[in-house]
Enzyme design. Sequence first.
Site, mmCIF file in Angstrom:
data_model
loop_
_atom_site.group_PDB
_atom_site.id
_atom_site.type_symbol
_atom_site.label_atom_id
_atom_site.label_comp_id
_atom_site.label_asym_id
_atom_site.label_seq_id
_atom_site.Cartn_x
_atom_site.Cartn_y
_atom_site.Cartn_z
ATOM 1 N N TYR A 172 0.848 -1.193 0.000
ATOM 2 C CA TYR A 172 0.000 0.000 0.000
ATOM 3 C C TYR A 172 0.881 1.240 0.000
ATOM 4 C CZ TYR A 172 1.078 0.687 4.976
ATOM 5 O OH TYR A 172 1.731 0.898 6.163
ATOM 6 N N CYS A 173 0.285 2.344 -0.459
ATOM 7 C CA CYS A 173 0.923 3.665 -0.357
ATOM 8 C C CYS A 173 -0.205 4.685 -0.180
ATOM 9 C CB CYS A 173 1.779 3.963 -1.579
ATOM 10 S SG CYS A 173 0.852 3.986 -3.123
ATOM 11 N N THR A 174 0.100 5.981 -0.317
ATOM 12 C CA THR A 174 -0.879 7.021 0.001
ATOM 13 C C THR A 174 -2.139 6.933 -0.871
ATOM 14 O OG1 THR A 174 1.027 8.394 0.473
ATOM 15 C CG2 THR A 174 -1.114 9.474 0.476
ATOM 16 N N ILE A 201 -4.150 4.374 1.088
ATOM 17 C CA ILE A 201 -4.535 4.682 2.471
ATOM 18 C C ILE A 201 -5.733 5.629 2.501
ATOM 19 C CG2 ILE A 201 -3.740 5.685 4.639
ATOM 20 C CD1 ILE A 201 -0.823 5.182 3.420
#
Length: 365
Positions: A172-174, A201
């Site tokens: 996952y990332c932003t 996120i």
Amino acid sequence: MYKVITFYKFITLDAEKTKGIFHDKCKELGILGRILIGNEGINAGVSGKIDDIEKFKKWVNSQPEFKDMTYRDLNTEKNAYHKLVVRTRKEIVAIGKDVDMDKKAPYISVDELNKLYENDDEFIIIDTRNDYEAEVGRFRNAKIMPIKTFKEFPKEISGMKDELKGKKIITYCTGGIRCEKATAYMKNIGIDNVMQLKGGIIEYMNKYPNKYWEGGLFVFDDRLVTTTESPLTECKHCGKKCGKYINCHNMDCDNLFICCDDCRKKMNSCCCEECKSSPRQRKKKYIPIGRVENYYQKLGIACVNMDEPLKKGMQIKIKGKTTDIDAIAENLRDDAGNAIDEGIGVITFPVKDKVRKNDQLMISP
Ligand SMILES: [Zn+2]
Ligand SMILES: [Zn+2]
């Protein structure tokens, strides 16, 4: 109310032409933010008044190549960016390696991820962001990469190949864009069984605000970290629980560190005593929140029109072609003449020097 949105798409583009079109549209609608455009696609974070952002989205989706564009939204009290930057780049998210993007991993939805946690399933969740981002907030049990930039990701993940073998992996990332490249790279070097969190996120936090996300969210706009009720980190100076990053105002240091509001004021936004006494201090950043409508010379009273609330005790700057005044907002009155502690729209208050119509009223955030 304002809104900040992020969006991206990998698609072959004429970068220069697209840059011009986006720049003009943002100017027209008063949209601020940071837009990177490359021949491989577009990556953007922009903010503005909610209506203007909705108009902007409609316009983006009206372009044939972006008709399926989706957005990650967050509502904010203030404009999250203070200027507009539209740039062309070779990579819209820089991993520094040639990656076969056809190999990117399949998506997992925020609902499916939440279910994995609820069911106590076995999986490895990898944060593809930089370590200072993960420090203030991350998914429960997430693996943090010891990286300062995304370009260090390939080397670090290569070193984890054995450890990840045969495991169910989720990244996952932003907002999702780094995972597109990160997972494509992982598959390129033979790490399979990997899925990427769709919408990142931001989408998870919007749907499941108090579940398996812990701490605040690091963002690349003026806020640096979104507010959180339960910060994971402590103020570097006083040790109080705090999730706010600032950059040291000593320009030769520029260190990113956690600092509470009280210590920021006490230390002039510096990370240590030495930096505080350094002569090369960064200039304070000011953002306009209203403008002067009138000045009553005999009374020494300014009449201003505020786009955002003006509060008693606020440190303000009034600036124009020939005006430059620092002051504290006091003795505020609304347009009916009633004393107020806080207000928006037309407000009057005394000033020590002459101000002029259309001077800007600014604050340092
Ligand atoms: Zn502190
Ligand atoms: Zn410093």
